[in-house]
Scaffold this motif. Structure first.
Motif, mmCIF file in Angstrom:
data_model
loop_
_atom_site.group_PDB
_atom_site.id
_atom_site.type_symbol
_atom_site.label_atom_id
_atom_site.label_comp_id
_atom_site.label_asym_id
_atom_site.label_seq_id
_atom_site.Cartn_x
_atom_site.Cartn_y
_atom_site.Cartn_z
ATOM 1 N N SER A 67 28.347 78.154 48.366
ATOM 2 C CA SER A 67 26.963 78.614 48.546
ATOM 3 C C SER A 67 26.283 77.912 49.716
ATOM 4 C CB SER A 67 26.151 78.396 47.261
ATOM 5 O OG SER A 67 25.799 77.031 47.082
ATOM 6 N N LYS A 68 26.864 76.788 50.153
ATOM 7 C CA LYS A 68 26.334 76.035 51.295
ATOM 8 C C LYS A 68 27.122 76.302 52.581
ATOM 9 C CE LYS A 68 23.212 73.933 48.854
ATOM 10 N NZ LYS A 68 21.771 74.219 49.044
ATOM 11 N N GLY A 69 28.005 77.313 52.539
ATOM 12 C CA GLY A 69 28.734 77.684 53.745
ATOM 13 C C GLY A 69 30.127 77.097 53.882
ATOM 14 N N TRP A 70 30.585 76.343 52.872
ATOM 15 C CA TRP A 70 31.946 75.825 52.903
ATOM 16 C C TRP A 70 32.920 76.959 52.628
ATOM 17 C CZ3 TRP A 70 33.408 70.307 52.605
ATOM 18 C CH2 TRP A 70 32.325 69.443 52.787
ATOM 19 N N LEU A 71 34.156 76.802 53.063
ATOM 20 C CA LEU A 71 35.204 77.784 52.852
ATOM 21 C C LEU A 71 36.229 77.226 51.866
ATOM 22 C CD1 LEU A 71 35.723 78.765 56.598
ATOM 23 C CD2 LEU A 71 34.339 79.989 54.893
ATOM 24 N N ALA A 72 36.631 78.052 50.882
ATOM 25 C CA ALA A 72 37.551 77.597 49.842
ATOM 26 C C ALA A 72 38.966 78.103 50.095
ATOM 27 C CB ALA A 72 37.066 78.071 48.475
ATOM 28 N N GLU A 73 39.941 77.278 49.696
ATOM 29 C CA GLU A 73 41.362 77.646 49.736
ATOM 30 C C GLU A 73 41.776 78.192 51.101
ATOM 31 O OE1 GLU A 73 43.678 77.016 47.376
ATOM 32 O OE2 GLU A 73 42.119 76.015 46.236
ATOM 33 N N PRO A 84 51.276 75.896 57.128
ATOM 34 C CA PRO A 84 49.894 75.850 56.647
ATOM 35 C C PRO A 84 49.839 75.761 55.119
ATOM 36 C CG PRO A 84 50.161 77.579 58.270
ATOM 37 C CD PRO A 84 51.536 77.067 57.952
ATOM 38 N N ALA A 85 48.936 74.957 54.637
ATOM 39 C CA ALA A 85 48.753 74.797 53.196
ATOM 40 C C ALA A 85 47.268 74.944 52.873
ATOM 41 C CB ALA A 85 49.253 73.429 52.759
ATOM 42 N N PRO A 86 46.958 75.414 51.668
ATOM 43 C CA PRO A 86 45.545 75.574 51.318
ATOM 44 C C PRO A 86 44.857 74.238 51.074
ATOM 45 C CG PRO A 86 46.931 76.135 49.445
ATOM 46 C CD PRO A 86 47.845 75.868 50.597
ATOM 47 N N ILE A 87 43.645 74.137 51.556
ATOM 48 C CA ILE A 87 42.798 72.988 51.279
ATOM 49 C C ILE A 87 41.695 73.481 50.352
ATOM 50 C CG2 ILE A 87 41.212 71.297 52.286
ATOM 51 C CD1 ILE A 87 42.914 71.341 54.790
ATOM 52 N N ASP A 88 41.329 72.672 49.365
ATOM 53 C CA ASP A 88 40.365 73.124 48.361
ATOM 54 C C ASP A 88 39.087 73.660 48.996
ATOM 55 O OD1 ASP A 88 42.040 72.614 46.230
ATOM 56 O OD2 ASP A 88 41.295 70.584 45.918
ATOM 57 N N VAL A 89 38.438 72.858 49.835
ATOM 58 C CA VAL A 89 37.250 73.326 50.563
ATOM 59 C C VAL A 89 37.174 72.641 51.921
ATOM 60 C CG1 VAL A 89 35.686 74.106 48.717
ATOM 61 C CG2 VAL A 89 35.852 71.685 49.230
ATOM 62 N N ILE A 90 36.731 73.402 52.915
ATOM 63 C CA ILE A 90 36.512 72.826 54.241
ATOM 64 C C ILE A 90 35.151 73.262 54.766
ATOM 65 C CG2 ILE A 90 38.966 72.775 54.823
ATOM 66 C CD1 ILE A 90 38.428 75.228 56.664
ATOM 67 N N ALA A 99 37.487 68.220 55.442
ATOM 68 C CA ALA A 99 38.234 68.726 54.280
ATOM 69 C C ALA A 99 37.915 67.926 53.023
ATOM 70 C CB ALA A 99 39.731 68.648 54.560
ATOM 71 N N VAL A 100 37.889 68.628 51.896
ATOM 72 C CA VAL A 100 37.755 67.962 50.604
ATOM 73 C C VAL A 100 38.836 68.495 49.669
ATOM 74 C CG1 VAL A 100 36.306 67.545 48.575
ATOM 75 C CG2 VAL A 100 35.258 67.652 50.846
ATOM 76 N N GLU A 101 39.560 67.579 49.059
ATOM 77 C CA GLU A 101 40.558 67.926 48.059
ATOM 78 C C GLU A 101 40.118 67.364 46.707
ATOM 79 O OE1 GLU A 101 42.789 70.057 48.779
ATOM 80 O OE2 GLU A 101 44.416 69.270 50.021
ATOM 81 N N TRP A 102 40.145 68.219 45.682
ATOM 82 C CA TRP A 102 39.817 67.805 44.318
ATOM 83 C C TRP A 102 41.135 67.725 43.560
ATOM 84 C CZ3 TRP A 102 34.740 67.513 41.933
ATOM 85 C CH2 TRP A 102 34.796 67.198 40.560
ATOM 86 N N GLU A 103 41.497 66.526 43.117
ATOM 87 C CA GLU A 103 42.827 66.312 42.542
ATOM 88 C C GLU A 103 43.021 67.061 41.227
ATOM 89 O OE1 GLU A 103 46.079 66.139 42.641
ATOM 90 O OE2 GLU A 103 45.669 64.445 43.959
ATOM 91 N N THR A 104 44.060 67.890 41.195
ATOM 92 C CA THR A 104 44.466 68.569 39.967
ATOM 93 C C THR A 104 45.942 68.319 39.670
ATOM 94 O OG1 THR A 104 44.935 70.624 41.159
ATOM 95 C CG2 THR A 104 42.733 70.395 40.206
ATOM 96 N N GLY A 105 46.576 67.478 40.487
ATOM 97 C CA GLY A 105 48.001 67.199 40.300
ATOM 98 C C GLY A 105 48.244 65.743 39.933
ATOM 99 N N ASN A 106 49.497 65.320 40.074
ATOM 100 C CA ASN A 106 49.856 63.949 39.722
ATOM 101 C C ASN A 106 49.597 62.999 40.896
ATOM 102 O OD1 ASN A 106 52.007 64.307 41.510
ATOM 103 N ND2 ASN A 106 53.465 64.779 39.878
ATOM 104 N N ILE A 107 49.991 61.737 40.735
ATOM 105 C CA ILE A 107 49.683 60.743 41.757
ATOM 106 C C ILE A 107 50.382 61.062 43.084
ATOM 107 C CG2 ILE A 107 51.538 59.159 41.109
ATOM 108 C CD1 ILE A 107 47.917 58.240 42.231
ATOM 109 N N GLY A 128 37.524 64.605 59.372
ATOM 110 C CA GLY A 128 37.394 63.737 58.214
ATOM 111 C C GLY A 128 37.763 64.444 56.935
ATOM 112 N N GLY A 129 37.770 63.669 55.854
ATOM 113 C CA GLY A 129 38.086 64.253 54.558
ATOM 114 C C GLY A 129 37.802 63.291 53.427
ATOM 115 N N ILE A 130 37.672 63.874 52.256
ATOM 116 C CA ILE A 130 37.427 63.108 51.031
ATOM 117 C C ILE A 130 38.365 63.618 49.948
ATOM 118 C CG2 ILE A 130 35.777 62.756 49.126
ATOM 119 C CD1 ILE A 130 33.550 62.620 51.185
ATOM 120 N N LEU A 131 38.933 62.691 49.196
ATOM 121 C CA LEU A 131 39.706 63.019 48.007
ATOM 122 C C LEU A 131 38.858 62.668 46.795
ATOM 123 C CD1 LEU A 131 42.338 63.778 46.494
ATOM 124 C CD2 LEU A 131 43.010 61.357 46.696
#
Length: 196
Positions: A67-73, A84-90, A99-107, A128-131
């Motif tokens: 809703s703030k203009g970020w792009l998902a997947e 190329p791989a999907p990033i949760d939101v950029i 880029a921002v990745e929200w962890e849904t997998g293992n370590i 830049g990016g945030i996990l």
């Protein structure tokens, strides 16, 4: 949902002094607060060990940022030589892509996400990016072996020694607002450890 811990692995150059970066941080913080379960404004967790799924947790987070203009997947090559791989939101800004990745997998997934962000900055695919990942106190009630802050934090020193002139890498550890034994269990996915 609440932010339990926020850690900067590195912040160098003029990007972190920019208005774009300030807005990015504000939008991410607001998006985390929009992650709710079992309540209109709180994230409640049913304290069943390994009982709750993870993918639905990030749904409100991603929706708010969209809703703030970020792009998902978004499929993008952050690392030369890797498909190329999907990033949760950029978010695309004047200095590049954040880029921002929200962890849904293992370590292992957590390490891959941080490596992808770091190499993406080195190769100028990202600025830049945030996990985002759970604290262990939340992770114990989620899918088996979900990556968590305490498990990855011993490796932070590696990223703090990167020779990068301009960019940002950060970690945000999230946690539940309250434990509630009456709240619905968060549905699990159908693959791998999600079924455990």
């Amino acid at each position: 949902m609440k932010i339990d811990k926020e850690f900067t692995l590195f912040a160098k150059g003029n990007f972190t002094q920019s208005l774009d970066f300030k807005i990015i941080k504000e939008e991410i913080h607001s998006a985390i607060q929009h992650v709710v379960w079992g309540s209109e404004n709180l994230f409640l967790i049913n304290p069943i060990r390994k009982g709750n799924g993870v993918v639905p947790i990030k749904k409100n987070f991603v929706s708010f940022l969209q809703s703030k203009g970020w792009l998902a997947e978004q499929q993008m090559t952050c690392v030369n030589g890797i498909n190329p791989a999907p990033i949760d939101v950029i978010k695309k800004i004047s200095q590049g892509v954040f880029a921002v990745e929200w962890e849904t997998g293992n370590i292992s997934s957590s390490h891959r996400a941080l490596n992808k962000i770091a190499v993406g900055i080195i190769q100028n695919s990202l600025i830049g990016g945030i996990l985002i990942l759970p604290k262990r106190s939340l992770a114990q009630f989620l899918t088996d072996r979900i990556g968590n802050y305490e498990e990855i934090s011993p490796y932070f020193t590696l990223y703090q020694h990167l020779d990068i002139q301009n960019g940002f890498i950060g970690i945000i550890a999230v946690n539940y607002d309250e434990i509630n034994t009456e709240v619905s269990i968060i549905p699990k996915g159908k693959d791998g450890n999600a079924m455990k």
